[in-house]
Design an enzyme around this catalytic site. Sequence first.
Site, PDB file in Angstrom:
ATOM      1  N   ARG A  23       0.924  -1.046   0.166  1.00 39.79           N
ATOM      2  CA  ARG A  23       0.208   0.113  -0.152  1.00 39.79           C
ATOM      3  C   ARG A  23       0.473   1.470   0.099  1.00 39.79           C
ATOM      4  O   ARG A  23       0.337   2.278   0.607  1.00 39.79           O
ATOM      5  CB  ARG A  23      -0.484   0.005   1.261  1.00 39.79           C
ATOM      6  CG  ARG A  23      -2.284  -1.150   1.590  1.00 39.79           C
ATOM      7  CD  ARG A  23      -3.230  -0.573   0.200  1.00 39.79           C
ATOM      8  NE  ARG A  23      -4.323  -1.425  -0.011  1.00 39.79           N
ATOM      9  CZ  ARG A  23      -5.352  -1.690   0.994  1.00 39.79           C
ATOM     10  NH1 ARG A  23      -5.548  -1.025   1.628  1.00 39.79           N
ATOM     11  NH2 ARG A  23      -5.988  -2.548   0.459  1.00 39.79           N
ATOM     12  N   ARG A  27      -3.574   6.394   1.469  1.00 38.10           N
ATOM     13  CA  ARG A  27      -4.088   8.138   1.963  1.00 38.10           C
ATOM     14  C   ARG A  27      -2.833   8.519   2.792  1.00 38.10           C
ATOM     15  O   ARG A  27      -3.551   9.719   3.187  1.00 38.10           O
ATOM     16  CB  ARG A  27      -5.031   7.537   2.030  1.00 38.10           C
ATOM     17  CG  ARG A  27      -6.560   7.162   1.277  1.00 38.10           C
ATOM     18  CD  ARG A  27      -7.440   6.268   2.283  1.00 38.10           C
ATOM     19  NE  ARG A  27      -7.125   5.493   2.602  1.00 38.10           N
ATOM     20  CZ  ARG A  27      -7.661   3.721   2.968  1.00 38.10           C
ATOM     21  NH1 ARG A  27      -9.114   3.929   3.181  1.00 38.10           N
ATOM     22  NH2 ARG A  27      -7.949   2.863   3.130  1.00 38.10           N
ATOM     23  N   ARG A  36      -6.645  10.938  -6.154  1.00 38.76           N
ATOM     24  CA  ARG A  36      -7.762  10.043  -6.012  1.00 38.76           C
ATOM     25  C   ARG A  36      -8.780  11.218  -6.279  1.00 38.76           C
ATOM     26  O   ARG A  36      -9.888  10.802  -6.634  1.00 38.76           O
ATOM     27  CB  ARG A  36      -7.751   9.291  -4.702  1.00 38.76           C
ATOM     28  CG  ARG A  36      -9.048   8.379  -4.341  1.00 38.76           C
ATOM     29  CD  ARG A  36      -8.667   8.231  -2.900  1.00 38.76           C
ATOM     30  NE  ARG A  36      -9.717   7.406  -3.117  1.00 38.76           N
ATOM     31  CZ  ARG A  36     -10.804   8.018  -2.189  1.00 38.76           C
ATOM     32  NH1 ARG A  36     -11.055   8.615  -2.429  1.00 38.76           N
ATOM     33  NH2 ARG A  36     -11.945   6.228  -1.903  1.00 38.76           N
ATOM     34  N   ASP A  73      -6.967  -3.366  -7.502  1.00 40.10           N
ATOM     35  CA  ASP A  73      -7.155  -3.967  -6.038  1.00 40.10           C
ATOM     36  C   ASP A  73      -7.700  -5.788  -6.436  1.00 40.10           C
ATOM     37  O   ASP A  73      -8.186  -5.592  -7.445  1.00 40.10           O
ATOM     38  CB  ASP A  73      -8.257  -3.303  -5.718  1.00 40.10           C
ATOM     39  CG  ASP A  73      -8.722  -3.300  -4.293  1.00 40.10           C
ATOM     40  OD1 ASP A  73      -8.120  -3.380  -3.384  1.00 40.10           O
ATOM     41  OD2 ASP A  73      -9.678  -4.391  -4.340  1.00 40.10           O
ATOM     42  N   TYR A 150     -14.514 -12.513   0.080  1.00 41.00           N
ATOM     43  CA  TYR A 150     -15.764 -11.227  -0.679  1.00 41.00           C
ATOM     44  C   TYR A 150     -16.567 -11.750  -1.244  1.00 41.00           C
ATOM     45  O   TYR A 150     -17.842 -11.042  -1.232  1.00 41.00           O
ATOM     46  CB  TYR A 150     -14.367 -10.128  -1.096  1.00 41.00           C
ATOM     47  CG  TYR A 150     -13.880  -9.282  -0.234  1.00 41.00           C
ATOM     48  CD1 TYR A 150     -14.106  -8.116   0.405  1.00 41.00           C
ATOM     49  CD2 TYR A 150     -12.344 -10.003  -0.612  1.00 41.00           C
ATOM     50  CE1 TYR A 150     -13.042  -8.044   1.440  1.00 41.00           C
ATOM     51  CE2 TYR A 150     -11.598  -9.321   1.042  1.00 41.00           C
ATOM     52  CZ  TYR A 150     -11.634  -8.942   1.865  1.00 41.00           C
ATOM     53  OH  TYR A 150     -10.996  -7.857   2.453  1.00 41.00           O
TER      54      TYR A 150
HETATM   55  O1  CP3 Z   1      -0.033  -2.080  -2.303  1.00 45.53           O
HETATM   56  C1  CP3 Z   1      -0.897  -1.534  -2.845  1.00 45.53           C
HETATM   57  O2  CP3 Z   1      -0.163  -0.492  -3.253  1.00 45.53           O
HETATM   58  C2  CP3 Z   1      -0.862  -1.809  -4.342  1.00 45.53           C
HETATM   59  C3  CP3 Z   1      -2.533  -1.341  -4.890  1.00 45.53           C
HETATM   60  C4  CP3 Z   1      -3.451  -2.005  -3.582  1.00 45.53           C
HETATM   61  C5  CP3 Z   1      -4.857  -1.981  -2.906  1.00 45.53           C
HETATM   62  N1  CP3 Z   1      -5.168  -2.777  -2.905  1.00 45.53           N
HETATM   63  C6  CP3 Z   1      -4.910  -0.700  -3.296  1.00 45.53           C
HETATM   64  C7  CP3 Z   1      -6.133  -0.511  -2.404  1.00 45.53           C
HETATM   65  C8  CP3 Z   1      -3.237  -3.358  -2.972  1.00 45.53           C
HETATM   66  C9  CP3 Z   1      -2.377  -4.618  -3.411  1.00 45.53           C
HETATM   67  C10 CP3 Z   1      -4.882  -4.035  -2.485  1.00 45.53           C
HETATM   68  C11 CP3 Z   1      -4.273  -5.269  -2.601  1.00 45.53           C
HETATM   69  C12 CP3 Z   1      -5.892  -5.592  -1.338  1.00 45.53           C
HETATM   70  N2  CP3 Z   1      -6.931  -5.284  -1.771  1.00 45.53           N
HETATM   71  C13 CP3 Z   1      -5.955  -6.588  -0.633  1.00 45.53           C
HETATM   72  C14 CP3 Z   1      -5.541  -7.678  -0.093  1.00 45.53           C
HETATM   73  C15 CP3 Z   1      -3.932  -6.835   0.685  1.00 45.53           C
HETATM   74  C16 CP3 Z   1      -4.735  -6.367   2.133  1.00 45.53           C
HETATM   75  O3  CP3 Z   1      -4.220  -4.797   2.487  1.00 45.53           O
HETATM   76  O4  CP3 Z   1      -4.659  -7.259   2.919  1.00 45.53           O
HETATM   77  C17 CP3 Z   1      -7.497  -6.493   0.000  1.00 45.53           C
HETATM   78  C18 CP3 Z   1      -7.412  -7.562   0.346  1.00 45.53           C
HETATM   79  C19 CP3 Z   1      -7.951  -5.502  -1.285  1.00 45.53           C
HETATM   80  C20 CP3 Z   1      -9.584  -5.156  -1.029  1.00 45.53           C
HETATM   81  C21 CP3 Z   1      -9.706  -3.805  -0.682  1.00 45.53           C
HETATM   82  N3  CP3 Z   1      -9.773  -2.894  -0.967  1.00 45.53           N
HETATM   83  C22 CP3 Z   1     -10.145  -3.307   0.458  1.00 45.53           C
HETATM   84  C23 CP3 Z   1     -11.020  -4.219   1.885  1.00 45.53           C
HETATM   85  C24 CP3 Z   1      -9.819  -1.639   0.554  1.00 45.53           C
HETATM   86  C25 CP3 Z   1     -10.926  -1.025   2.117  1.00 45.53           C
HETATM   87  C26 CP3 Z   1     -10.288  -0.751   3.272  1.00 45.53           C
HETATM   88  C27 CP3 Z   1      -9.247   0.199   2.596  1.00 45.53           C
HETATM   89  O5  CP3 Z   1      -7.820   0.520   3.062  1.00 45.53           O
HETATM   90  O6  CP3 Z   1      -9.903   1.693   2.369  1.00 45.53           O
HETATM   91  C28 CP3 Z   1      -9.965  -1.463  -0.392  1.00 45.53           C
HETATM   92  C29 CP3 Z   1      -9.357  -0.599  -0.903  1.00 45.53           C
HETATM   93  C30 CP3 Z   1      -8.246   0.181  -1.488  1.00 45.53           C
HETATM   94  N4  CP3 Z   1      -7.523  -0.991  -2.238  1.00 45.53           N
HETATM   95  C31 CP3 Z   1      -7.317   1.263  -1.095  1.00 45.53           C
HETATM   96  C32 CP3 Z   1      -6.126   1.574  -1.684  1.00 45.53           C
HETATM   97  C33 CP3 Z   1      -5.225   2.768  -1.794  1.00 45.53           C
HETATM   98  C34 CP3 Z   1      -7.931   2.149  -0.128  1.00 45.53           C
HETATM   99  C35 CP3 Z   1      -8.584   3.216  -0.807  1.00 45.53           C
HETATM  100  C36 CP3 Z   1      -8.887   4.485  -0.724  1.00 45.53           C
HETATM  101  O7  CP3 Z   1      -7.752   5.659  -1.475  1.00 45.53           O
HETATM  102  O8  CP3 Z   1      -9.949   5.148  -0.429  1.00 45.53           O
END
Ligand code: CP3
Length: 347
Positions: A23, A27, A36, A73, A150
Amino acid sequence: MTKTILRALAGETLAVPPIWMMRQAGRYLPEYRATRARAGDFLSLCYTPELAAEVTLQPIRRYGFDAAILFADILLVPQALGAELWFETGEGPRLSTVTTPAELAALKPAAAVHDHLAPVYETVRILARELPREVTLIGFAGAPWTVATYMIAGRGTPDQAPAHRLLREDRATFAALIDLITEATVEYLSAQVAAGAEVVKLFDSWAGSLAGQDFEDFAVAPARRIIAALKERHPGLPVIAFPREAGERYAGFARATGADCVALDQSVDAGWAARHVQCDGCVQGNLDPALLVSGGEDLVREARRIVRAFSGGPHIFNLGHGITPDADPENVTRMIAAVRQAGGADV
Ligand code: CP3
């Protein structure tokens, strides 16, 4: 000269471990929040190649990480299979659910995912062109079990109970869903590699909730299938597997799945992992992301301890899970300096 991440993945022990963060585009960075906002919402950011490439590059410019991870994602694959997907502000993802044979049958076949995912492949092509020469481009997908949790629940769940329930009550439907995601994941990752990803990572964030034979059947076996298929199509492709919270089952995971590197969460001790996991090859991890919020001497001490614990073998420094929105960007700079100093580099 070969890139440091690729050297570590090939089994080389380096004096200074290469570094990137899960990540790292997120944010906690003001420039991410600005892009974003330009995109409008998270999914538009994922599907607009120029903006997704921009946020992927932001942490590389700011910190000089050794790898960039494609911005996308894991839930784009269910959407490509025909599930509805949206993000509730402040709450996380929501999906239409798949719990019956009819809902499963309504999904698209694995080979049909490419049309929907074409913008992601375009992001990879832009990044392959624009990244600095020494930086490795990592593609990724969710592992079938985590993606299925999911798709079955329609949202994130603390204990993955709906997926466990389907597994118990209708194993045939559950197993067919895992197979479909497995095939779609091979298609998706293979297309990322064709577009320029040099390494791929499989995120099995909920692997820890699979017990006993279920772990073998739904964490190990799908990873093994995906990795074998990818390596057949792309000989020599390095693969990182992240069976989060696998605990003692991290031992032997690389051998059982064919992964070149196992990513460790912060719940496993680095000394233990050096003896029981790194003995099979490269490991990645495993600083507690909470330390990037709190900072201070604890952050520096813990980063150094991890570098030293893994100094006898191939290691990629990373967090145990994604950096959180409340992390201080300055603490990332401190972490990188601590890692490079512990490894003996002039910084
Ligand atoms: O690592 C990176 O920077 C690459 C991009 C990436 C994202 N999600 C961007 C993201 C990667 C590799 C993921 C993987 C992901 N997504 C997982 C597996 C890894 C983990 O964290 O356990 C899972 C379970 C998801 C599903 C997901 N996406 C959830 C549960 C959420 C909401 C939780 C949160 O952090 O807000 C997301 C949103 C998400 N994916 C964000 C980002 C940067 C935040 C969204 C935003 O900008 O509001």
